[in-house]
Each structure stands twice: as C-alpha cells, then as structure tokens.
Design a protein around this motif. Structure first.
Motif, short mmCIF file in Angstrom:
data_model
loop_
_atom_site.label_atom_id
_atom_site.label_comp_id
_atom_site.label_asym_id
_atom_site.label_seq_id
_atom_site.Cartn_x
_atom_site.Cartn_y
_atom_site.Cartn_z
N TYR A 30 1.07 -1.32 0.23
CA TYR A 30 0.15 0.11 -0.19
C TYR A 30 1.48 1.33 0.09
N ALA A 31 1.82 1.29 0.11
CA ALA A 31 2.88 2.52 1.02
C ALA A 31 3.16 2.59 -1.03
N GLU A 32 3.60 2.18 -1.70
CA GLU A 32 4.37 2.08 -2.30
C GLU A 32 2.98 2.27 -4.20
N GLY A 33 1.86 1.53 -3.75
CA GLY A 33 1.11 1.70 -4.12
C GLY A 33 0.30 3.50 -4.20
N ILE A 34 0.91 4.13 -3.20
CA ILE A 34 0.46 5.78 -2.99
C ILE A 34 1.13 6.27 -4.12
N LYS A 35 1.93 6.47 -4.24
CA LYS A 35 2.95 6.92 -5.58
C LYS A 35 1.83 7.20 -6.40
N TYR A 36 0.96 5.30 -7.03
CA TYR A 36 0.58 6.04 -8.48
C TYR A 36 -0.30 6.28 -8.08
N VAL A 37 -1.58 6.53 -7.05
CA VAL A 37 -2.64 7.50 -6.31
C VAL A 37 -3.00 8.93 -6.12
N ILE A 38 -1.34 9.02 -5.79
CA ILE A 38 -1.27 10.39 -5.02
C ILE A 38 -2.12 11.42 -5.34
N ASP A 39 -2.35 11.22 -6.94
CA ASP A 39 -3.68 12.56 -7.60
C ASP A 39 -4.81 12.02 -6.71
N ASP A 40 -5.24 10.87 -6.25
CA ASP A 40 -6.60 10.57 -5.87
C ASP A 40 -6.67 10.80 -4.34
N LYS A 41 -7.35 11.41 -4.27
CA LYS A 41 -7.32 12.14 -2.81
C LYS A 41 -8.06 10.48 -2.15
N GLU A 42 -9.17 10.24 -2.50
CA GLU A 42 -9.76 9.26 -1.86
C GLU A 42 -8.72 7.73 -2.43
N SER A 43 -8.83 7.68 -2.96
CA SER A 43 -7.66 6.33 -3.09
C SER A 43 -6.83 6.18 -2.03
N ALA A 44 -5.94 7.45 -1.83
CA ALA A 44 -4.41 7.48 -1.30
C ALA A 44 -4.41 7.53 -0.20
N GLU A 45 -6.13 8.45 0.25
CA GLU A 45 -6.56 8.39 2.09
C GLU A 45 -6.83 7.06 2.40
N GLU A 46 -7.57 6.45 2.01
CA GLU A 46 -7.86 4.63 1.88
C GLU A 46 -6.91 3.75 1.86
N TYR A 47 -5.25 3.86 1.14
CA TYR A 47 -4.34 3.47 0.83
C TYR A 47 -3.68 3.78 2.64
N CYS A 48 -3.55 5.30 2.39
CA CYS A 48 -3.08 5.76 4.03
C CYS A 48 -3.81 5.04 5.30
N ASP A 49 -5.33 4.85 4.96
CA ASP A 49 -6.02 4.53 6.33
C ASP A 49 -5.47 2.42 7.02
N THR A 50 -5.05 2.08 5.49
CA THR A 50 -4.27 0.70 5.37
C THR A 50 -3.71 0.23 6.45
N ILE A 51 -2.18 1.67 6.22
CA ILE A 51 -1.22 0.88 6.60
C ILE A 51 -1.16 1.30 7.52
N ILE A 52 -1.74 3.08 8.28
CA ILE A 52 -1.65 3.03 9.47
C ILE A 52 -2.97 1.65 10.87
N GLU A 53 -3.63 1.24 9.98
CA GLU A 53 -4.39 0.07 10.68
C GLU A 53 -3.21 -1.03 10.87
N GLU A 54 -2.98 -1.33 9.58
CA GLU A 54 -1.78 -2.60 9.07
C GLU A 54 -0.76 -2.83 10.69
N CYS A 55 -0.23 -0.62 10.87
CA CYS A 55 1.33 -0.26 12.11
C CYS A 55 0.67 -1.00 13.18
N GLY A 56 -0.63 -0.20 13.19
CA GLY A 56 -2.15 -0.53 14.47
C GLY A 56 -1.57 -1.96 14.87
N ARG A 57 -2.37 -3.22 14.11
CA ARG A 57 -1.91 -4.59 14.42
C ARG A 57 -0.17 -5.00 15.09
N MET A 58 0.82 -4.70 13.47
CA MET A 58 1.85 -4.62 13.64
C MET A 58 1.98 -5.06 15.32
N THR A 59 2.21 -3.81 15.95
CA THR A 59 2.46 -2.57 17.10
C THR A 59 1.32 -3.77 18.47
#
Length: 210
Positions: free
Chosen positions: A3-32
C-alpha cells in the motif's frame, strides 16, 4: 509495504490515497499490538519477580468490568460479577489484570446466543480461589481445548485477523499463571464456554493489621 508503494501511483486521487493511508495505519497498529504482546509474553516467561499484594478479588473484578463497559454496550453484552462474597487474593495485581483482561477479550470475541452474557463467578478450592469467566456461545471442539494455550493458535482458523487478535492472549494468561505457580483451564459449559484461573488466598486488610 504494498500500500505504501501504491500511494505513489494514486497520489493525485485523494480518496484512494486516504484509503491506502488508512490501511497502512491500521496494519501498523496491528503489528504494534503483535510486537507488544510478544515482548510481554517473553518478559513474563523470563522473570520470577512478582510484586505480591493482598487485594479484594470482588473489587478487582468490578474494576475490570467497569473498564470494559463501553465495549459491552457497543456489542450488546450483558456482563456481570456474580462474586457476592468478600474474598481476598494474594498475587501481583499488575500482571493479574492481563489475565482477566485477556479472558474478557476472548469472551467478547466468541460470545453468542440470544442472551449474549458474560458472567464471572468463583469456587473455593481450599488453598486458592478459582475464578470462572463464562460466556454464552458455541462450544469448543474437545480436540482444540488444550491447544488454545499455544502461542498463535486460534480456535477459529477461518476467522480473519481483522478482529485484531493473533492468538497470543491465552498464552500470556498461562505464562502469568505459571509465574504465580497457579493453574488455569477451559471447559465447555451449558450454552457456552468458561475459562478459569486460580488465585492464591490472601488476607483482608484487618487481618494484616493484627
């Protein structure tokens, strides 16, 4: 990472970028959570230092239930302390809170039935008190009962990890009980399942003053 790598390709799509960021935050929380639980389990298994205190078991249980009240309400769960007697334990309450918290978390995850009930009661076992955490729901297959205490074992293998559990909670419960030289277990009960753990008997405050 994907998802972090994918953000580079959807950076102009705010909705998709926010979705990718939310997923990264959620996954980081689980790993923590996973890392913290693994560190906690390792620390418990390699320490013999306990801060032993006498304490009211009834008050201890009431406090744990109070802290879970919002979760009970959110999940329409009727949880109550059925320990009416004034009984006292002797343990490291800082560590013991992880036992009851993990058992309550497990009960919440697997609760079922129309009444959606969690009940805590006790039996006097002569040298200790046995505390039961019961929840309504489906019985556990007999061949899985003992495996529940193994690290990373999950009763429902088909359940996705989206619930935030990795199968370490019960391992931590057993490790804490082992450090206290006390037992824990699980058994199927009428219309549900009950986990239990033992607490050495302690003294009431007035007894300590003598």
């Amino acid at each position: 990472q994907g998802y972090a790598e994918g953000i580079k390709y959807v950076i102009d799509d705010k909705e998709s970028a926010e979705e990718y960021c939310d997923t990264i935050i959620e996954e980081c929380g689980r790993m923590t959570d996973l890392v913290v639980n693994m560190m906690s389990l390792s620390n418990i298994q390699h320490t013999d230092k306990l801060n032993w205190v006498d304490f009211s078991i009834n008050e201890f249980i009431d406090e744990r239930l109070r802290l879970h009240q919002k979760i009970f309400e959110k999940n329409s769960i009727n949880a109550f302390n059925d320990i009416k007697d004034s009984i006292f334990g002797f343990a490291d309450t800082t560590k013991l809170q992880f036992v009851i918290n993990n058992l309550l978390s497990n009960a919440i995850s697997y609760i079922g039935g129309e009444s959606r009930q969690i009940k805590i009661r006790y039996d006097d076992m002569d040298l200790c008190y046995r505390i039961y955490v019961y929840n309504t729901g489906e019985p556990i297959p007999s061949d899985a009962l003992q495996k529940l205490w193994d690290s990373f074992y999950r009763q429902d293998a088909a359940r996705l990890r989206s619930d935030g559990h990795f199968g370490l909670g019960l391992s931590i419960v057993k490790a804490i009980q082992d450090v206290h030289s006390q037992q824990c277990g699980v058994e199927n009960a009428e219309n549900g399942v009950q986990f239990w753990f033992d607490i050495a008997k302690g003294k009431a405050p007035e007894e300590n003053k003598e």
